[in-house]
Design a protein around this motif. Sequence first.
Motif, mmCIF file in Angstrom:
data_model
loop_
_atom_site.group_PDB
_atom_site.id
_atom_site.type_symbol
_atom_site.label_atom_id
_atom_site.label_comp_id
_atom_site.label_asym_id
_atom_site.label_seq_id
_atom_site.Cartn_x
_atom_site.Cartn_y
_atom_site.Cartn_z
ATOM 1 N N ILE A 71 27.970 -64.307 34.606
ATOM 2 C CA ILE A 71 28.681 -63.706 35.729
ATOM 3 C C ILE A 71 30.139 -63.485 35.359
ATOM 4 C CG2 ILE A 71 27.276 -64.476 37.687
ATOM 5 C CD1 ILE A 71 30.350 -66.435 36.939
ATOM 6 N N SER A 73 33.937 -63.923 36.738
ATOM 7 C CA SER A 73 34.757 -64.484 37.814
ATOM 8 C C SER A 73 36.211 -64.217 37.485
ATOM 9 C CB SER A 73 34.470 -65.970 38.033
ATOM 10 O OG SER A 73 34.617 -66.676 36.844
ATOM 11 N N GLU A 296 20.774 -70.699 30.524
ATOM 12 C CA GLU A 296 21.754 -69.599 30.367
ATOM 13 C C GLU A 296 22.402 -69.648 28.988
ATOM 14 O OE1 GLU A 296 25.550 -70.051 32.261
ATOM 15 O OE2 GLU A 296 25.341 -72.202 32.467
ATOM 16 N N GLY A 300 30.068 -65.620 28.551
ATOM 17 C CA GLY A 300 30.286 -64.997 29.845
ATOM 18 C C GLY A 300 29.809 -63.553 29.846
ATOM 19 N N SER A 301 30.406 -62.744 30.729
ATOM 20 C CA SER A 301 29.902 -61.386 30.960
ATOM 21 C C SER A 301 30.531 -60.345 30.024
ATOM 22 C CB SER A 301 30.173 -60.992 32.409
ATOM 23 O OG SER A 301 31.581 -60.969 32.639
ATOM 24 N N ALA A 302 31.459 -60.785 29.161
ATOM 25 C CA ALA A 302 32.121 -59.897 28.176
ATOM 26 C C ALA A 302 32.263 -58.464 28.685
ATOM 27 C CB ALA A 302 31.365 -59.932 26.843
ATOM 28 N N ASN A 312 25.112 -59.767 20.776
ATOM 29 C CA ASN A 312 24.015 -60.486 20.139
ATOM 30 C C ASN A 312 23.140 -61.194 21.189
ATOM 31 O OD1 ASN A 312 22.400 -61.922 18.391
ATOM 32 N ND2 ASN A 312 24.081 -62.492 17.044
ATOM 33 N N TYR A 352 26.779 -56.392 15.856
ATOM 34 C CA TYR A 352 28.115 -56.215 15.266
ATOM 35 C C TYR A 352 28.769 -57.529 14.808
ATOM 36 C CZ TYR A 352 30.638 -58.221 19.199
ATOM 37 O OH TYR A 352 31.134 -59.113 20.107
HETATM 38 P P1 NAI Z 1 32.930 -64.085 27.239
HETATM 39 O O1 NAI Z 1 32.004 -65.125 26.755
HETATM 40 O O2 NAI Z 1 32.398 -63.156 28.263
HETATM 41 O O3 NAI Z 1 33.391 -63.181 26.020
HETATM 42 C C1 NAI Z 1 34.395 -63.489 25.093
HETATM 43 C C2 NAI Z 1 34.171 -62.693 23.815
HETATM 44 O O4 NAI Z 1 33.159 -63.326 23.057
HETATM 45 C C3 NAI Z 1 33.635 -61.289 24.047
HETATM 46 O O5 NAI Z 1 34.642 -60.368 24.288
HETATM 47 C C4 NAI Z 1 32.930 -61.031 22.747
HETATM 48 O O6 NAI Z 1 33.875 -60.679 21.770
HETATM 49 C C5 NAI Z 1 32.358 -62.384 22.416
HETATM 50 N N1 NAI Z 1 30.966 -62.539 22.864
HETATM 51 C C6 NAI Z 1 30.527 -63.112 24.013
HETATM 52 N N2 NAI Z 1 29.199 -63.080 24.066
HETATM 53 C C7 NAI Z 1 28.778 -62.496 22.931
HETATM 54 C C8 NAI Z 1 27.499 -62.177 22.389
HETATM 55 N N3 NAI Z 1 26.352 -62.470 23.043
HETATM 56 N N4 NAI Z 1 27.439 -61.553 21.197
HETATM 57 C C9 NAI Z 1 28.547 -61.257 20.533
HETATM 58 N N5 NAI Z 1 29.784 -61.536 20.971
HETATM 59 C C10 NAI Z 1 29.903 -62.154 22.158
HETATM 60 O O7 NAI Z 1 34.241 -64.822 27.776
HETATM 61 P P2 NAI Z 1 35.529 -64.267 28.524
HETATM 62 O O8 NAI Z 1 35.945 -62.965 27.951
HETATM 63 O O9 NAI Z 1 36.469 -65.385 28.537
HETATM 64 O O10 NAI Z 1 35.082 -64.034 30.026
HETATM 65 C C11 NAI Z 1 34.570 -62.813 30.552
HETATM 66 C C12 NAI Z 1 34.046 -63.076 31.947
HETATM 67 O O11 NAI Z 1 32.921 -63.949 31.879
HETATM 68 C C13 NAI Z 1 35.065 -63.749 32.860
HETATM 69 O O12 NAI Z 1 34.982 -63.160 34.125
HETATM 70 C C14 NAI Z 1 34.628 -65.207 32.885
HETATM 71 O O13 NAI Z 1 35.000 -65.839 34.068
HETATM 72 C C15 NAI Z 1 33.133 -65.056 32.768
HETATM 73 N N6 NAI Z 1 32.426 -66.217 32.206
HETATM 74 C C16 NAI Z 1 31.205 -66.505 32.740
HETATM 75 C C17 NAI Z 1 30.439 -67.540 32.225
HETATM 76 C C18 NAI Z 1 29.079 -67.739 32.790
HETATM 77 O O14 NAI Z 1 28.514 -66.839 33.357
HETATM 78 N N7 NAI Z 1 28.487 -68.916 32.659
HETATM 79 C C19 NAI Z 1 30.923 -68.365 31.129
HETATM 80 C C20 NAI Z 1 32.193 -67.944 30.581
HETATM 81 C C21 NAI Z 1 32.908 -66.912 31.127
#
Ligand code: NAI
Length: 374
Positions: A71, A73, A296, A300-302, A312, A352
């Motif tokens: 999600i 947030s 999960e 996060g939702s990247a 990935n 990637y």
């Molecule tokens: P994020 O985990 O969404 O992404 C950070 C970076 O990690 C991405 O920009 C990408 O470069 C890389 N990444 C993440 N997942 C990947 C994958 N499967 N494969 C390849 N690269 C990957 O964290 P961020 O940017 O801090 O947060 C984005 C949103 O997600 C925010 O709104 C945050 O609150 C939310 N969030 C939600 C979580 C959940 O649903 N449990 C956990 C962490 C963050």
Amino acid sequence: MSRYHIAILPGDGIGKDVMDAARIVLDTIALDAEYLPGDIGWECWKNEGNPLPDRTKQLLRETNCCLFGAITSKPNQDAQKELKPALQGKGIVYASPIVQLRQEFNLHTNIRPCKAYPGNPLNYRDDIDLVIFRENTEDLYTGVEFRPVPKPVFDALMTHKKMKAFATTPLDEMAISCRIITKKASQTIIRNAFQYAQQHKRKSVTLVEKPNVLRETSGLMLEEGRKIAAEYPSIPFKEVNVDAMCMWLVKNPQDYDILVSSNMFGDIISDLAAQLVGGLGFASSGNIGDSYAVFEPTHGSAPKYAGQYKVNPMAMLLTVKLMLEWLGEKKLAAHLEQAIAQVIKEGKVRTYDMGGTNTTLDVARAVASTFEKR
Ligand code: NAI
Ligand code: MG
């Protein structure tokens, strides 16, 4: 009638992309399950003022377990601005739906494996195989926080001699978050770590806390840890401070095995550990309670990759493996893990982050067809 009923919550951003990948694999392995989609996340917040609608909680109550994507947030101010006009100014407060799920369904045990699969170019070392047990319902995550600090709270705290240092700080220039640790939750997480170590013939359990400074909260966990460790004399028990653990995880990660910690420290060390084995694209997790579980990927939702099918899916596919294990489908889980490992090792289909150009769904299809051939 299917054997299992599984709630499917894709959520926001790449949560949807990786859920599509999971469905390709689930359909191929032919788990006898019915998948029931539900709503969670930012759209629900904007339109309904609640990122975890009651109908979704009801769906979870009617299913065996849940597979969740990710999600979005955002900080308080942004959250308020994005609420639809009819809901603004009503004092509706955002609360993370995943934290809500963990607390409401008492999903006390967060299990986060970090294993280096051979051939993954992103491995820090090839001999890392950690499983982190993170307490999931209390600690600094209880949401018991104050800003400004109410006078009665301040007065009560002033009875503690260490508060004297803040005696003249204005109440609106101070913020307080409570670190609440209970004996019960500490016992549960530590016992689950030892039971897992025993069942999976693991070599040690390490409690990661900071009892030299957090004498009461970490101290309580350590006391319970020592008592439980004494019940498992064949499993070596180590005690490491969280700051030192970060250093050791970079220096000698291969020396550690099962790590157990409270909510906040567990969160921090699991991101560090994830990066040792390929990063968020490989980090799977399960939020496990006594009779229900939510699985999960830890990412996060990247938003910058949302809908592009670039990220990935391995984290999600390894999460499906954890779900299969929890359901008791040990054979399917093992075969799925072998298929994942083979695709990683062959290195022909990569997203990637691994230096490839394939899509999320290409990787899922490669895992699915490898599974079928085995
Ligand atoms: P994020 O985990 O969404 O992404 C950070 C970076 O990690 C991405 O920009 C990408 O470069 C890389 N990444 C993440 N997942 C990947 C994958 N499967 N494969 C390849 N690269 C990957 O964290 P961020 O940017 O801090 O947060 C984005 C949103 O997600 C925010 O709104 C945050 O609150 C939310 N969030 C939600 C979580 C959940 O649903 N449990 C956990 C962490 C963050
Ligand atoms: Mg995290």
